[in-house]
Design an enzyme around this catalytic site. Structure first.
Site, PDB file in Angstrom:
ATOM      1  N   ASP A   1      -2.633  11.932  20.690  1.00 40.89           N
ATOM      2  CA  ASP A   1      -2.674  11.105  21.895  1.00 40.89           C
ATOM      3  C   ASP A   1      -4.090  10.840  22.408  1.00 40.89           C
ATOM      4  O   ASP A   1      -4.257  10.242  23.474  1.00 40.89           O
ATOM      5  CB  ASP A   1      -1.779  11.703  23.001  1.00 40.89           C
TER       6      ASP A   1
ATOM      7  N   ASP B   1      -5.337  17.947  20.663  1.00 41.36           N
ATOM      8  CA  ASP B   1      -4.519  17.047  21.486  1.00 41.36           C
ATOM      9  C   ASP B   1      -5.359  16.576  22.683  1.00 41.36           C
ATOM     10  O   ASP B   1      -6.263  17.265  23.139  1.00 41.36           O
ATOM     11  CB  ASP B   1      -3.313  17.861  21.981  1.00 41.36           C
TER      12      ASP B   1
ATOM     13  N   TYR C   1       1.959   9.123  21.559  1.00 42.65           N
ATOM     14  CA  TYR C   1       3.014   8.283  22.130  1.00 42.65           C
ATOM     15  C   TYR C   1       2.874   6.812  21.778  1.00 42.65           C
ATOM     16  O   TYR C   1       3.659   5.996  22.242  1.00 42.65           O
ATOM     17  CB  TYR C   1       3.070   8.546  23.646  1.00 42.65           C
TER      18      TYR C   1
ATOM     19  N   HIS D   1       2.289  23.177  25.732  1.00 41.30           N
ATOM     20  CA  HIS D   1       2.363  23.350  27.195  1.00 41.30           C
ATOM     21  C   HIS D   1       3.433  24.356  27.637  1.00 41.30           C
ATOM     22  O   HIS D   1       3.446  24.746  28.801  1.00 41.30           O
ATOM     23  CB  HIS D   1       2.661  22.019  27.889  1.00 41.30           C
TER      24      HIS D   1
ATOM     25  N   HIS E   1      -4.468  16.501  25.621  1.00 38.25           N
ATOM     26  CA  HIS E   1      -4.174  17.374  26.763  1.00 38.25           C
ATOM     27  C   HIS E   1      -4.622  18.809  26.473  1.00 38.25           C
ATOM     28  O   HIS E   1      -4.587  19.259  25.330  1.00 38.25           O
ATOM     29  CB  HIS E   1      -2.667  17.372  27.060  1.00 38.25           C
TER      30      HIS E   1
ATOM     31  N   ASP F   1       9.660  15.220  33.201  1.00 41.85           N
ATOM     32  CA  ASP F   1       9.000  15.515  31.924  1.00 41.85           C
ATOM     33  C   ASP F   1       9.924  16.216  30.936  1.00 41.85           C
ATOM     34  O   ASP F   1       9.846  15.963  29.732  1.00 41.85           O
ATOM     35  CB  ASP F   1       7.771  16.415  32.160  1.00 41.85           C
TER      36      ASP F   1
HETATM   37 ZN   LIG Z   1      -0.972  15.585  24.558  1.00 41.24          ZN
END
Ligand SMILES: [Zn+2]
Ligand SMILES: [Zn+2]
Length: 393
Positions: free
Chosen positions: A256, A167, A300, A131, A169, A89
């Site tokens: 995303d 997001d 992405y 993150h 995530h 990652d």
């Molecule tokens: Zn994300």
């Protein structure tokens, strides 16, 4: 009215290399599209670059030993798995420290400009590295610019800052940084950790003992689409953020959550993401005297989604919103064909389906609907701390 837009080609240096999903082409295409549509020339828009942040600034978000580890890995290229560096990652690349530190400056100086009144809104599309943790890199994020920007606001005297993360995530790094700080509300609307990285962000996570209710998580199921996603944004994120009465609103607009995104499983159109941005913008004017810092994040579907979503964000922040029916300019489409050997772009700035506005929560909910159940769980978990009624407000 001044809208500060963080941008310089130097920000394209945040590049994990060929084949990595977080390609800097995302940023390049966004600014090409925004320029073609005249957004960057709108009255009051100021473009500003960013030099790499000092170690002192980075230390507001990270352990100095971690910053030293990034500097080492950046110079030598040697992996340091104990700090999440050199992983699949977060591969090491030369200049990684400087590139990541530049993004931090963009967001921190934007925070300064909002707090001093020099700007009303600020956008850092390269930012939103949600993150990154105090002692390690994670999920394509090296330094957490959102944390550093919020710390700058607190250090400057802000008493209440709300962070809303849209997001796909979970915004885990920002949540962790302010877990027990009652001055910062962090709200994340994300795909459930049962099906998506990083696996955290459950509604029962509500903050530490000094800050109960200032962590809010809405973990929507895979497949959630426009109207129900917007309902989650309205009925939890914006309702709590309004009640918190922040002095500054910081938002993360990773795009995303779109159905075409290769890494996630939500189905949120460009149109719905744009609608969420308009709501966030209105909230900033309603409760924060306009003080709004908007950040990028994931995303992405590099040619099909990201440039349109983030151009809408720039346009809304510049007070020149773009209709979803606006054709994608031919110059942009031609450039995409060139770099993708003939790939076509969408025809318009929206996805072509009319967007249905969600019903208000107070008009009722469906206990058999899995998104409504998630919304209710989030409301039950935190609303009492904000003097809100989980069933009716
Ligand atoms: Zn994300
Ligand atoms: Zn505005």
């Amino acid at each position: 009215m001044l809208t500060r837009v963080v941008w310089s080609p130097a920000l394209l240096g945040y590049d994990f290399g060929p084949g990595h999903p977080m390609t800097p082409v995302r940023l390049d295409l966004t600014f090409r599209l925004a320029a073609e549509l005249g957004v960057l020339d709108a009255d009051g828009v100021t473009l500003v670059g960013a030099e790499p942040a000092s170690d002192e600034v980075l230390a507001t978000a990270h352990d100095p030993a971690y910053v030293a580890a990034v500097q080492r890995a950046s110079a030598t290229g040697r992996p340091d798995p104990s700090h999440g560096l050199g992983t699949a990652d977060d591969p090491c690349f030369p200049g990684m420290h400087e590139a990541a530190a530049r993004i931090v400056t963009g967001s921190v100086e934007a925070a300064d400009a909002l707090w001093s009144g020099e700007a009303l809104h600020a956008v850092n599309i390269a930012g939103g590295m949600h993150h990154a943790m105090r002692t390690n890199a994670a999920g394509f994020c090296i330094y957490n610019d959102a944390v550093a920007a919020i710390r700058r606001l607190l250090d400057a005297g802000a008493q209440r800052v709300a962070y809303v993360d849209l997001d796909a995530h979970h915004g885990d790094g920002v949540e962790a940084a302010f877990w027990d700080d009652p001055r910062v509300l962090t709200v994340s609307v994300h795909e459930s950790g049962l099906t998506l990285f990083p696996g955290t962000g459950h509604p029962t996570d509500v903050g530490g003992p000094h800050a109960r209710g200032t962590v809010v998580n809405v973990a929507v199921p895979a497949g959630t689409s426009d109207t129900r996603w917007l309902r989650a944004v309205d009925a939890v994120a914006l309702t709590v953020a309004r009640a918190f009465a922040p002095e500054v609103l910081v938002t993360q607009h990773g795009c995303d959550a779109h159905g075409q995104d290769p890494l996630t499983h939500l189905d949120v159109s460009v149109d719905a993401q744009r609608a969420a941005m308009e709501r966030v913008h209105a909230l900033a004017h309603d409760v924060c005297a306009g003080r709004w810092l908007a950040l990028g994040g994931g995303g992405y579907a590099v040619t099909q989604v990201v440039p349109r979503v983030w151009t809408h964000l720039l346009a809304i922040a510049a007070h020149v919103p773009i209709d979803v029916g606006t054709p994608v300019p031919e110059g942009f489409a031609e450039h995409v064909r060139l770099i993708t050997s003939g790939g076509e772009t969408p025809a318009t700035m929206g996805d072509g389906e009319p967007l249905r506005a969600p019903r208000g929560w107070g008009e009722g909910y469906d206990p058999h609907d899995d998104v409504d159940r998630v919304i209710l769980a989030a409301r039950r978990a935190v609303f009492e701390w904000h003097d809100l009624d989980p069933l009716y407000d």
